[in-house]
Design an enzyme around this catalytic site. Structure first.
Site, PDB file in Angstrom:
ATOM      1  N   ALA A 250      47.247  -2.891  31.277  1.00 39.16           N
ATOM      2  CA  ALA A 250      46.178  -3.788  30.833  1.00 39.16           C
ATOM      3  C   ALA A 250      46.691  -5.221  30.873  1.00 39.16           C
ATOM      4  O   ALA A 250      45.934  -6.154  31.122  1.00 39.16           O
ATOM      5  CB  ALA A 250      45.744  -3.415  29.421  1.00 39.16           C
ATOM      6  N   GLU A 253      47.532  -6.843  35.320  1.00 38.60           N
ATOM      7  CA  GLU A 253      46.638  -7.102  36.452  1.00 38.60           C
ATOM      8  C   GLU A 253      45.686  -8.276  36.180  1.00 38.60           C
ATOM      9  O   GLU A 253      45.593  -9.212  36.975  1.00 38.60           O
ATOM     10  CB  GLU A 253      45.849  -5.862  36.858  1.00 38.60           C
ATOM     11  N   SER A 255      45.959 -10.662  34.071  1.00 38.67           N
ATOM     12  CA  SER A 255      46.678 -11.936  33.946  1.00 38.67           C
ATOM     13  C   SER A 255      47.006 -12.504  35.322  1.00 38.67           C
ATOM     14  O   SER A 255      46.893 -13.708  35.564  1.00 38.67           O
ATOM     15  CB  SER A 255      47.981 -11.754  33.161  1.00 38.67           C
ATOM     16  N   CYS A 360      39.541  -7.103  24.293  1.00 40.92           N
ATOM     17  CA  CYS A 360      40.941  -7.133  24.712  1.00 40.92           C
ATOM     18  C   CYS A 360      41.902  -7.299  23.525  1.00 40.92           C
ATOM     19  O   CYS A 360      41.809  -8.249  22.758  1.00 40.92           O
ATOM     20  CB  CYS A 360      41.147  -8.298  25.685  1.00 40.92           C
ATOM     21  N   GLU A 369      49.909 -17.190  27.665  1.00 42.29           N
ATOM     22  CA  GLU A 369      50.581 -17.057  28.966  1.00 42.29           C
ATOM     23  C   GLU A 369      49.889 -17.961  30.001  1.00 42.29           C
ATOM     24  O   GLU A 369      50.543 -18.719  30.722  1.00 42.29           O
ATOM     25  CB  GLU A 369      50.481 -15.586  29.348  1.00 42.29           C
TER      26      GLU A 369
END
Ligand code: HEM
Length: 408
Positions: A250, A253, A255, A360, A369
């Site tokens: 999770a 991908e 990100s 999420c 990030e």
């Protein structure tokens, strides 16, 4: 109520894959709910919901859920081959595919590990990984930002988070790539079998890591997960290991896709990129807008757990409903001038992280990030020129498998 299924769009049409936004616009105006047809295995067709208010409400409606096996007889499903079982057995334990009460039980372990304070403490480490990834990027000339930067970086960040030692990062990247291919839309039985073998290996790898960490406790992400598991008996050991793998999947991908989609959008909006470079924007708003403008996950799928009347349509028990996150994020009822990229947009209620109980779990980490990555990009790249781009063929996500850029 009408149960009439008239196809209103085909999500694998090349034009739609290239640019779904004109279709979403039409659907929001003419068919707030409509039938989508696809030739992909496992997606015979589904009801598609396109307006923000309905997507938001539907994802919070407990008549729609994930565990379709509970409401349909076994003969409704294609039998799973023996060689594919480890992959499906692992995925079946992910909170993402669970309804209450199991969902809440599994999600509880994620709460302490994804607390903002905990995630903020990771900043120095994330920064070091971003710097290391940029060091691999050629100083002059075009390069593929996906394969040379965003994909390995995103896997490394979650691997690091999960306590995977740096020397094992390449190993984990290989496993993740192979399992990702086995979950892809275009997949062969051989690919699924290979992904299944890798899934078993990855689970065994995390088993050994958890053992080692128990012998030598540490106050990091994996340590917190183990503590959450050991503190109560609400989670089996298999569920703990499957959760480790879920975070890896999770977390990487979407990100990585966000970096590609964001760069693509910035390259096409040079005036906005100039504002970002000039420091006229706020990192938090920039990331929110990039997530809204071209969302990595376009659809959140659910199944009707009972016969449901929704938006004037009779949805039968077991039927699939796709809630259009990407479409909701361009709804003019919520976002003024929705097709314009505006890095200072104050309206941040996008649904790129979903809504309802499955929202999420890693959104604070994903935001931090991305903020850090786009800050470094703005500092380093005077300009972004797209040399070549290739779209991922997918119903679920939107992104690029290749984005060759020149930034000198
Ligand atoms: C830009 C980055 C990301 C985006 C756009 C994103 C998007 C989403 C979306 C839309 C969902 C809900 C799916 C659904 O309802 O069907 C979801 C669930 C989830 N995400 Fe993310 N995600 C991102 C990054 C991350 C990261 C970094 C992690 C953790 C390391 C993570 C962990 C999870 C988990 C565990 C779930 C399942 C939650 C549940 O079922 O309760 N995500 N994500």
């Amino acid at each position: 109520m009408s149960g009439l299924r008239r196809t209103v769009f085909r999500p694998l049409d090349p034009d739609f894959v290239e640019d779904p936004y004109p279709t979403y616009d039409r659907l929001r105006r003419e068919h707030p709910i409509g039938w989508a047809t696809t030739p992909a295995q496992g997606y015979a067709g589904f009801w598609f919901v396109s307006r923000y208010a309905d997507v938001n409400a539907g994802l919070k409606d407990d008549r729609f859920g994930r565990e379709v096996a509970k409401v349909l007889p076994p003969e409704a499903f294609v039998p799973i081959l023996e060689a594919h079982r480890p992959l499906y057995a692992m995925i079946a334990q992910w909170m993402l595919f669970k309804d209450p009460p199991d969902h809440a039980r599994l999600r509880r372990i994620a709460a302490p590990v994804f607390a903002l304070r905990q995630v903020n403490a990771m900043r120095p480490r994330i920064e070091a990984l971003i710097e290391a990834a940029f060091a691999q990027v050629p100083e002059y000339g075009p390069f593929d930002i996906i394969s040379d930067f965003s994909s390995p970086l995103s896997i490394d960040i979650v691997s690091d988070l999960m306590g995977v030692p740096e020397e094992d990062h390449p190993l984990v990247r290989g496993w993740v790539r192979e399992i990702t291919l086995s979950l892809d839309l275009v997949r062969t039985p051989e690919r699924i079998a290979a992904g299944s073998r890798r899934a078993a290996e990855l689970v065994a790898y995390f088993g050994a890591l958890v053992c080692a960490r128990r012998a030598k406790p540490k106050d990091d992400f994996l340590g917190l997960l183990i503590a959450a598991h050991d503190a109560g008996s609400f989670l089996t050991e298999e569920e703990l290991l499957a959760s480790c793998v879920l975070f890896l999947f999770a977390g990487h991908e979407a990100s990585s896709l966000l970096i590609g989609n964001g760069l693509h959008a910035l390259a096409q909006n040079p005036a906005e990129y100039a504002r970002l470079r000039a420091g006229e924007t706020q990192g938090r708003l920039v990331v929110s807008e990039l997530l809204r403008y071209d969302s990595p996950q376009q659809i959140a799928f659910r199944h009707a757990l009972e016969d449901v009347d929704f938006l004037g349509v009779s949805i039968r028990r077991g039927q699939t409903v796709g809630f259009g996150l990407g479409s909701a994020n361009r709804d003019p009822d919520i976002f003024a001038d929705p097709d314009r990229l505006d890095l200072s947009r104050q309206e941040t209620r996008h649904l790129a992280f979903g809504a309802g109980i499955h929202t999420c779990a890693g959104s604070s980490l994903a935001n931090i990030e991305a903020e850090m990555v786009f800050a470094v990009i703005a500092r380093r790249f005077p300009r972004i020129e797209i040399i070549a781009a290739q779209r991922q063929e997918s119903i679920l996500v939107r992104g690029l498998t290749r984005l060759v850029i020149d930034c000198g």
